[in-house]
Design a protein around this motif. Structure first.
Motif, mmCIF file in Angstrom:
data_model
loop_
_atom_site.group_PDB
_atom_site.id
_atom_site.type_symbol
_atom_site.label_atom_id
_atom_site.label_comp_id
_atom_site.label_asym_id
_atom_site.label_seq_id
_atom_site.Cartn_x
_atom_site.Cartn_y
_atom_site.Cartn_z
ATOM 1 N N ALA A 1 34.600 11.975 16.111
ATOM 2 C CA ALA A 1 33.677 11.496 17.595
ATOM 3 C C ALA A 1 32.139 12.090 17.702
ATOM 4 O O ALA A 1 31.455 11.599 18.557
ATOM 5 N N LEU A 2 31.681 12.929 16.891
ATOM 6 C CA LEU A 2 30.942 13.136 16.542
ATOM 7 C C LEU A 2 29.802 12.403 15.935
ATOM 8 O O LEU A 2 28.536 12.042 16.652
ATOM 9 N N LEU B 1 40.298 22.019 22.605
ATOM 10 C CA LEU B 1 39.194 20.544 22.098
ATOM 11 C C LEU B 1 40.121 19.892 22.394
ATOM 12 O O LEU B 1 40.664 20.048 21.876
ATOM 13 N N VAL B 2 39.298 18.723 22.693
ATOM 14 C CA VAL B 2 40.229 17.605 22.139
ATOM 15 C C VAL B 2 40.312 17.576 20.519
ATOM 16 O O VAL B 2 39.213 17.610 19.575
ATOM 17 N N GLY B 3 41.638 16.756 20.097
ATOM 18 C CA GLY B 3 41.990 16.680 19.524
ATOM 19 C C GLY B 3 43.054 17.608 18.206
ATOM 20 O O GLY B 3 42.831 17.520 17.085
ATOM 21 N N LEU B 4 41.761 19.396 19.047
ATOM 22 C CA LEU B 4 42.704 20.436 17.842
ATOM 23 C C LEU B 4 43.983 20.886 18.626
ATOM 24 O O LEU B 4 44.775 19.957 19.684
ATOM 25 N N ALA C 1 42.552 17.256 12.430
ATOM 26 C CA ALA C 1 41.758 17.544 13.873
ATOM 27 C C ALA C 1 40.836 17.768 13.912
ATOM 28 O O ALA C 1 39.319 17.245 14.568
ATOM 29 N N ALA C 2 39.884 18.302 12.649
ATOM 30 C CA ALA C 2 38.797 18.135 12.291
ATOM 31 C C ALA C 2 38.224 17.694 12.032
ATOM 32 O O ALA C 2 36.794 16.749 12.775
ATOM 33 N N TRP D 1 45.829 20.975 10.723
ATOM 34 C CA TRP D 1 43.728 21.381 11.425
ATOM 35 C C TRP D 1 42.610 20.393 10.682
ATOM 36 O O TRP D 1 41.486 20.582 11.153
ATOM 37 N N GLN E 1 37.668 15.258 15.361
ATOM 38 C CA GLN E 1 36.148 15.888 16.345
ATOM 39 C C GLN E 1 35.286 15.613 15.513
ATOM 40 O O GLN E 1 33.598 14.820 16.142
ATOM 41 N N LEU E 2 35.008 15.733 13.772
ATOM 42 C CA LEU E 2 33.854 14.886 12.804
ATOM 43 C C LEU E 2 33.550 13.303 13.270
ATOM 44 O O LEU E 2 32.380 12.913 13.560
#
Length: 102
Positions: A30-31, A3-6, A23-24, A20, A27-28
């Motif tokens: 981006a969502l 996944l992108v960013g992980l 990265a989380a 981590w 992801q958030l």
């Protein structure tokens, strides 16, 4: 699939909780801020999927009502082609996104 960013699970970063969490958070973020193109593309994909499933269900209905196996075979063939193309696309996308591990 990565996944992108992980962080890369093969690297030594895997055990670092800060990496981590960062990265989380990425992801958030981006969502929370989707791009218009991604939203439109997602809606279009769902419309096409719903249309395909309704069409195949109608083929099965016609096969049952008219007692003709040709319609059932056509529905099964259509479903197989759609699933095969999606699987091939997912495979190619995975190969393009995931770096080769030497």
């Amino acid at each position: 699939m990565r996944l992108v960013g992980l962080p890369d699970p093969v690297s030594s970063e895997m055990g670092d909780a800060r990496v981590w969490r960062a990265a989380a958070a990425a992801q958030l973020a981006a969502l929370r801020n989707p791009q218009l193109f991604n939203v439109v593309l997602t809606i279009w994909e769902r419309v096409l999927a719903a249309t395909a499933h309704i069409g195949m269900a109608l083929m099965v209905l016609r096969a049952v009502r008219e007692r003709r196996l040709a319609w059932l075979g056509l529905a099964i063939l259509a479903h197989t082609v759609i699933i095969s193309r999606r699987s091939l696309h997912a495979f190619l996308l995975r190969r393009a996104v995931q770096p080769q591990i030497a």
